[in-house]
Every structure is written in structure tokens, then in C-alpha cells.
Design an enzyme around this catalytic site. Sequence first.
Site, PDB file in Angstrom:
ATOM      1  N   ASP A 181      12.763  18.847 -47.149  1.00 58.07           N
ATOM      2  CA  ASP A 181      13.517  18.061 -46.711  1.00 58.07           C
ATOM      3  C   ASP A 181      14.455  17.110 -47.256  1.00 58.07           C
ATOM      4  O   ASP A 181      14.606  17.025 -48.776  1.00 58.07           O
ATOM      5  CB  ASP A 181      13.283  17.501 -45.672  1.00 58.07           C
ATOM      6  N   TYR A 309      20.234   9.155 -42.352  1.00 55.55           N
ATOM      7  CA  TYR A 309      21.436   9.836 -41.759  1.00 55.55           C
ATOM      8  C   TYR A 309      22.669   9.042 -42.153  1.00 55.55           C
ATOM      9  O   TYR A 309      24.335  10.092 -42.822  1.00 55.55           O
ATOM     10  CB  TYR A 309      21.757  10.683 -40.645  1.00 55.55           C
ATOM     11  N   HIS A 359      10.527  26.142 -43.800  1.00 55.71           N
ATOM     12  CA  HIS A 359      10.907  24.628 -44.281  1.00 55.71           C
ATOM     13  C   HIS A 359      10.068  23.502 -44.119  1.00 55.71           C
ATOM     14  O   HIS A 359       9.063  23.123 -44.774  1.00 55.71           O
ATOM     15  CB  HIS A 359      12.076  23.635 -43.041  1.00 55.71           C
TER      16      HIS A 359
END
Length: 381
Positions: A181, A309, A359
Site C-alpha cells: 500500500d 493523502y 492487497h
Amino acid sequence: MTFTTEISPFRIDIPQAALDDLHDRLARTLWPDELPGVGWSYGIPVSYVQRLAEYWRGGYDWRKHEAALNEYPQFTTEIDGQNIHFLHVRSPEPDALPLIITHGWPGSVAEFMKVIGPLTDPAAHGGEPADAFHVVAPSIPGFGFSGPTTAPGWDLNRVARAWAELMGRLGYDRYGAQGGDSGSVISPMLGRADSAHVAGVHVNGALGFPSGDPAEFEGLTEAELARLGQYQDEDSAGYAVIQATRPQTLAFGLHDSPAAQLAWIAEKFKEWTDPARELPEDAVDVDQLLTDISIYWFTRTAASSARLYKETQRSWGAAVEYSALPHGVAVFPGDAGVRRIAEREHNVVHWSEFDRGGHFAAMEAPELLVDDVRAFFRKVR
């Protein structure tokens, strides 16, 4: 401002009042309505979150998992003005290679619970002593016990530079880097930032982003084209757009309602785990999932983790300098990894593709991930 390189022991000890408050808030959740028969297409179903919340409140034992985390030596130190929390588990093998492993969002150090033992002590887990690592597993600034951040500017590159400082502070002159990730971006950045000391970089997931040049897509297999299609999936990217633009607004709900925090993270486990598994708990251990979510809740880091982010969005998809360091990639179902894309900016010497897992590989298929990490680093030790 005082600066210190001191490394202090750390132990997780959530106050009982915080546990009681969590249980009370879960019991008093005001549940939203939902449309009949739409499944997951409008978001995570109310009935599913209610079931998870009831187990979180009445069946899940935080103290048990807190104690399990505390079995690993943990420390904090200040780097670039920010508190950094990390696990530091040394191998019994004296010639072990130091390895820094990095989680992402919505992960935490809790996702490494099933891989730390095999990585640090392979002989005790059916492996070869020569494959041993000294494992350093930090919490990203703004996440968990490294949070919250207290100033803007903590983007992925700054995290990578902090990791270089951390490994140097621990006395590791040569080490490897691994991540998934956000960690699959931070780890290659660390290789660029500290190339004199990084022996190699291994990631699970994607390595690099498509450039948009149509020639880059020519001759790719259907599976590879499907993986790249994820970059155009606006529906599944909605969470990232929100966190990259309005992390503070989002945080009001996540900080006040554990049910909201539960839903926000559990939905990602539905979308990103092995596509062959129907529900998150079919892919990962539900207690490990709730430990991860509990860390976000107890540390009040919904806002600061989302800010990663916001800080990083300017660099999404931007070209980077070619890295000649050896890189290895493990691609699990649902990952977006394509070798041609990875090789544009990285020296890829190891590539693996798996038909199970997803993931969250360290949680879903820990034995596959460990074996692949071992195989790659045999080439660079």
C-alpha cells in the site's frame, strides 16, 4: 525547540475508560437507513456493520491483542519534529539482514503480526537461518502511535527520509526495505533517499504508475490491462479523493463515531482483499482486522492518517528518477502491478504473481509474502 535522538521504550496501555467509552458509543450508535436489495453497491451495508460492531463491543478482547502487540519490543523517538513509534524485533541469528517494513492506509503495525516471527526467526518456522531479518516496523507519522502529526508537510517522501534517519539511528549501515500500500511507495523512495545503505527494495502490490502513453499498453495481457484499469476506476477511488481533499471534514464523523470508523475501514477490506473471498472475515482474521481498527480509534488518528493523502496528492503518478537498486515485486489478486510499468523507473530483478491473497498480503497470505521476501533478499544479501 529542543532536538533529541533519544530512543525510548514504549508499551501500549489503553486506559480502561477509553474501552468503556468505545463500548458505550457502539451501544448507542444511531444507525442510518439503507435501500433494500442493493448489497454493497451504495457502500457498506448497515446489517454488516451492525454485526461487526456487536462483536467489537461484546466479543472482541482488546486486552488480549494489546498484550500480543506488547510482546514485541516497541520504542519511540523524535525525527524531524515528529514522534515516531516502531517495533524493533531483532533476530536470534547474528548475521540477519536489517529490514524495515512499512504499512499503509488503512493499515498499521498490527497487520504484521503473522510475519514478524517467520521473518526474524525462520528456523523456528520451518525456514533457513540464513534468511533471517532484524525487523523494524514503524507506524507512519500520523498513524497509530506515531500520531497525530502536528504540522503540514508529512508526505511520502518526508516519511522515507525519516525512515533513513531511523535506520541510521539504530546503527544499521546496510538494510532492506519492504512495504505494501503506501509502504510500496515509501520503500522505493527510501531506496532513492538512502541508496548508499539500502541493499534492495521489495513491495507487494504495484511498483510505479502508468504514464498515460498509449504505447505503454501495447502487447499487455488481458490480466495486465485489467490491473491497469483500476487506475481509472473512479467509483473505488472515492475514499482517496475525499481523504486527499477534505480530510478534516471527514474526521468529525470518524472521531466521534466508532461505527463510522469501523465502516470506513471495513469497506476497504471488502474491496481490496482476495476477490475470491466474499467478506473481509473470509480473507483476514476478524480479530486482527478489529485490532487494526481499534488502533485508529484509540489513537484518534483518523484525521492525521487521512492527511497523508492530502499531502501526497500532488505527486500521484508523477515521474521519478530511475532507481538502479534491485527491486522485487509480489503481485497478489486485486493488485495493480504490471512489470513493464515497474521497470520503467526501477531495476526489477524479481517478480512474482500469486493466485490467492490480496492487497493485505501480510494478513491474508503471510506465508506467501514471507517466502517471496526471503527469495528476493537472497539475491542481494
